[in-house]
Design a protein around this motif. Structure first.
Motif, PDB file in Angstrom:
ATOM      1  N   GLU A  47      28.846  45.904   7.867  1.00 37.35           N
ATOM      2  CA  GLU A  47      27.786  45.506   8.778  1.00 37.35           C
ATOM      3  C   GLU A  47      28.277  45.530  10.225  1.00 37.35           C
ATOM      4  N   TYR A  48      27.439  46.105  11.094  1.00 31.87           N
ATOM      5  CA  TYR A  48      27.707  46.096  12.527  1.00 31.87           C
ATOM      6  C   TYR A  48      26.577  45.299  13.171  1.00 31.87           C
ATOM      7  N   VAL A  49      26.907  44.081  13.567  1.00 29.67           N
ATOM      8  CA  VAL A  49      25.904  43.135  14.036  1.00 29.67           C
ATOM      9  C   VAL A  49      25.836  43.157  15.562  1.00 29.67           C
ATOM     10  N   VAL A  50      24.612  43.224  16.084  1.00 26.56           N
ATOM     11  CA  VAL A  50      24.400  43.227  17.533  1.00 26.56           C
ATOM     12  C   VAL A  50      23.388  42.135  17.864  1.00 26.56           C
ATOM     13  N   SER A  51      23.769  41.230  18.742  1.00 29.06           N
ATOM     14  CA  SER A  51      22.846  40.193  19.190  1.00 29.06           C
ATOM     15  C   SER A  51      21.717  40.823  20.000  1.00 29.06           C
ATOM     16  N   LEU A  52      20.527  40.270  19.869  1.00 26.03           N
ATOM     17  CA  LEU A  52      19.373  40.782  20.613  1.00 26.03           C
ATOM     18  C   LEU A  52      18.970  39.855  21.756  1.00 26.03           C
ATOM     19  N   ASP A  53      19.886  38.964  22.148  1.00 31.20           N
ATOM     20  CA  ASP A  53      19.612  38.111  23.303  1.00 31.20           C
ATOM     21  C   ASP A  53      19.363  38.975  24.540  1.00 31.20           C
ATOM     22  N   GLY A  54      18.243  38.767  25.176  1.00 31.84           N
ATOM     23  CA  GLY A  54      17.910  39.536  26.383  1.00 31.84           C
ATOM     24  C   GLY A  54      17.279  40.881  26.110  1.00 31.84           C
ATOM     25  N   SER A  55      17.116  41.244  24.839  1.00 32.46           N
ATOM     26  CA  SER A  55      16.589  42.575  24.532  1.00 32.46           C
ATOM     27  C   SER A  55      15.122  42.735  24.934  1.00 32.46           C
ATOM     28  N   ARG A  56      14.343  41.637  24.836  1.00 33.46           N
ATOM     29  CA  ARG A  56      12.923  41.742  25.184  1.00 33.46           C
ATOM     30  C   ARG A  56      12.750  42.184  26.636  1.00 33.46           C
ATOM     31  N   LYS A  74      14.962  37.428  11.969  1.00 34.21           N
ATOM     32  CA  LYS A  74      13.891  36.867  12.776  1.00 34.21           C
ATOM     33  C   LYS A  74      14.252  35.445  13.229  1.00 34.21           C
ATOM     34  N   PRO A  75      13.574  34.943  14.249  1.00 32.23           N
ATOM     35  CA  PRO A  75      13.867  33.588  14.732  1.00 32.23           C
ATOM     36  C   PRO A  75      13.745  32.507  13.658  1.00 32.23           C
ATOM     37  N   ASP A  76      12.885  32.735  12.658  1.00 29.68           N
ATOM     38  CA  ASP A  76      12.721  31.724  11.601  1.00 29.68           C
ATOM     39  C   ASP A  76      13.761  31.877  10.490  1.00 29.68           C
ATOM     40  N   GLY A  77      14.691  32.813  10.657  1.00 31.19           N
ATOM     41  CA  GLY A  77      15.758  32.992   9.686  1.00 31.19           C
ATOM     42  C   GLY A  77      15.466  34.030   8.618  1.00 31.19           C
ATOM     43  N   SER A  78      14.244  34.551   8.540  1.00 26.31           N
ATOM     44  CA  SER A  78      13.906  35.569   7.543  1.00 26.31           C
ATOM     45  C   SER A  78      14.481  36.923   7.954  1.00 26.31           C
ATOM     46  N   TRP A  79      14.535  37.811   6.963  1.00 22.02           N
ATOM     47  CA  TRP A  79      15.122  39.130   7.190  1.00 22.02           C
ATOM     48  C   TRP A  79      14.084  40.222   6.977  1.00 22.02           C
ATOM     49  N   LYS A  80      14.316  41.325   7.644  1.00 25.03           N
ATOM     50  CA  LYS A  80      13.500  42.521   7.393  1.00 25.03           C
ATOM     51  C   LYS A  80      14.458  43.708   7.413  1.00 25.03           C
ATOM     52  N   THR A  81      14.496  44.480   6.329  1.00 27.45           N
ATOM     53  CA  THR A  81      15.464  45.565   6.190  1.00 27.45           C
ATOM     54  C   THR A  81      14.755  46.883   5.917  1.00 27.45           C
ATOM     55  N   TYR A  82      15.260  47.945   6.532  1.00 29.82           N
ATOM     56  CA  TYR A  82      14.758  49.299   6.309  1.00 29.82           C
ATOM     57  C   TYR A  82      15.907  50.186   5.849  1.00 29.82           C
ATOM     58  N   ASP A  83      15.624  51.033   4.868  1.00 29.35           N
ATOM     59  CA  ASP A  83      16.572  52.095   4.548  1.00 29.35           C
ATOM     60  C   ASP A  83      16.449  53.185   5.607  1.00 29.35           C
ATOM     61  N   VAL A  84      17.562  53.811   5.926  1.00 28.34           N
ATOM     62  CA  VAL A  84      17.560  54.886   6.914  1.00 28.34           C
ATOM     63  C   VAL A  84      17.957  56.178   6.218  1.00 28.34           C
ATOM     64  N   ASP A  85      17.174  57.217   6.400  1.00 31.45           N
ATOM     65  CA  ASP A  85      17.463  58.514   5.806  1.00 31.45           C
ATOM     66  C   ASP A  85      18.713  59.109   6.461  1.00 31.45           C
ATOM     67  N   LEU A 107      10.473  45.011  16.748  1.00 30.42           N
ATOM     68  CA  LEU A 107      11.416  44.099  16.098  1.00 30.42           C
ATOM     69  C   LEU A 107      12.660  43.898  16.961  1.00 30.42           C
ATOM     70  N   LEU A 108      13.083  44.924  17.644  1.00 29.88           N
ATOM     71  CA  LEU A 108      14.234  44.816  18.540  1.00 29.88           C
ATOM     72  C   LEU A 108      13.965  43.834  19.677  1.00 29.88           C
ATOM     73  N   MET A 109      12.701  43.689  20.019  1.00 25.30           N
ATOM     74  CA  MET A 109      12.336  42.784  21.106  1.00 25.30           C
ATOM     75  C   MET A 109      12.063  41.360  20.612  1.00 25.30           C
ATOM     76  N   ALA A 110      11.809  41.204  19.308  1.00 25.29           N
ATOM     77  CA  ALA A 110      11.367  39.900  18.796  1.00 25.29           C
ATOM     78  C   ALA A 110      12.379  39.215  17.885  1.00 25.29           C
ATOM     79  N   SER A 111      13.446  39.907  17.489  1.00 24.50           N
ATOM     80  CA  SER A 111      14.397  39.340  16.523  1.00 24.50           C
ATOM     81  C   SER A 111      15.612  38.725  17.199  1.00 24.50           C
ATOM     82  N   LYS A 112      16.407  37.984  16.415  1.00 27.74           N
ATOM     83  CA  LYS A 112      17.625  37.361  16.946  1.00 27.74           C
ATOM     84  C   LYS A 112      18.774  38.353  17.007  1.00 27.74           C
TER      85      LYS A 112
END
Length: 297
Positions: free
Chosen positions: A128-137, A74-85, A113-118
């Motif tokens: 880890e496969y990291v993807v920037s969300l710049d412009g996603s919103r 998130k923009p404030d640096g916090s994380w949110k994680t989901y397990d995927v089946d 979250l895809l629209m609001a996160s970093k």
């Protein structure tokens, strides 16, 4: 666990993005006619057939799908994680792209979250496969707008189809009712193809019979098989009224369709010179045709 909307069905990448996808890393909206995943690490699309949002990540062909998670910074640096089946993940290798696409359905909460996160991180086998969300919103917002528009168009099309079916059913029912009224008021008791008991000549209410049979013959959904009978009965009703249009409709039934009762009735016109010149030759020919067609008298 990551909430799911429906079961996920594996489709080809281009077919999956049937509403036009939003791509990363350079998040942008693309139409369904543009190539998908050519240089990007992630894709979000909407599948109309299963009515579900889907996200896909580019991973090496050799990657094993073990302990998958999806995380958001998130923009404030916090994380949110989901397990995927693992059971709802599909992975397909594209030789022309030289990597695999691992994808799975997501709910609207993840979409937000895809629209609001970093950035979004897809983790499998502790990689880890990291993807920037710049412009996603902006990209996903445009995709959502297109999805809503396409769904509205689809709903309108379905409504139009349903309305057309309803109109056709109602038109057919009107034709059936009108034909039944014509049969009841103008049917000939000796007509071998008649429906019902028929009406004696002296009991035939010409005005109502003409109205009923004219209504029947004007129906756009009139059963073609009933047309010769209805045309004959309309001609019979006009004859009872003494109207010259009797000849017109009897000819339609007799000469165009070979309707037995109409041929016999037309023969009487030629024999007696009703609504036409007296012609015994044509009368005899019509009598013979009526007999061949199985007329009862």
């Amino acid at each position: 666990m990551l909430r799911l909307l429906n079961l996920f069905t594996l489709l080809t990448l281009i077919y999956l993005a049937n509403n036009g996808p939003a791509f990363a890393e350079r998040w942008q909206y693309m139409t369904r006619t543009q190539s998908a995943m050519s240089n990007d690490k992630s894709i979000v699309s909407y599948n109309q057939h299963i009515q579900q949002w889907v996200i896909g990540f580019a991973i090496p062909q050799s990657a094993k799908i073990v302990d998958p998670t999806i995380s958001f910074t998130k923009p404030d640096g916090s994380w949110k994680t989901y397990d995927v089946d693992v059971g709802i993940i599909s992975t397909h290798y594209f030789p022309e792209l030289k990597y695999s696409i691992s994808r799975f359905p997501i709910d609207v909460g993840v979409l937000e979250l895809l629209m609001a996160s970093k950035d979004v991180i897809y983790t499998v086998s502790q990689v880890e496969y990291v993807v920037s969300l710049d412009g996603s919103r902006a990209a996903i917002s445009k995709l959502i707008t297109q999805v809503m528009y396409d769904q509205a168009v689809k709903d309108d099309e379905q409504h139009t189809i349903a309305q057309a079916k309803s109109d056709a059913i109602q038109a057919r029912q009107r034709a059936i009712t009108a034909t039944a009224n014509c049969d009841k008021l103008a049917g000939y008791e000796w007509d071998k193809n008649g429906v019902g008991t028929g009406v004696l000549w002296e009991n035939l209410d010409s005005a109502n019979a003409v109205a009923a049979c004219q209504d029947a013959i004007d129906q756009t959904s009139l059963d073609p098989a009933a047309l010769p009978r209805v045309a004959y009965q309309l001609g019979r009703a006009y004859d009872r009224m003494g109207d010259t249009r009797a000849l017109e409709y009897l000819k339609i039934s007799a000469l165009k369709h070979g309707y037995a009762a109409a041929l016999y009735h037309l023969a009487l016109f030629f024999e007696d010179g009703l609504y036409t010149a007296k012609d015994q030759g044509q009368a005899n020919a019509a009598f013979r045709a009526a007999h061949s067609a199985g007329n009862i008298p």
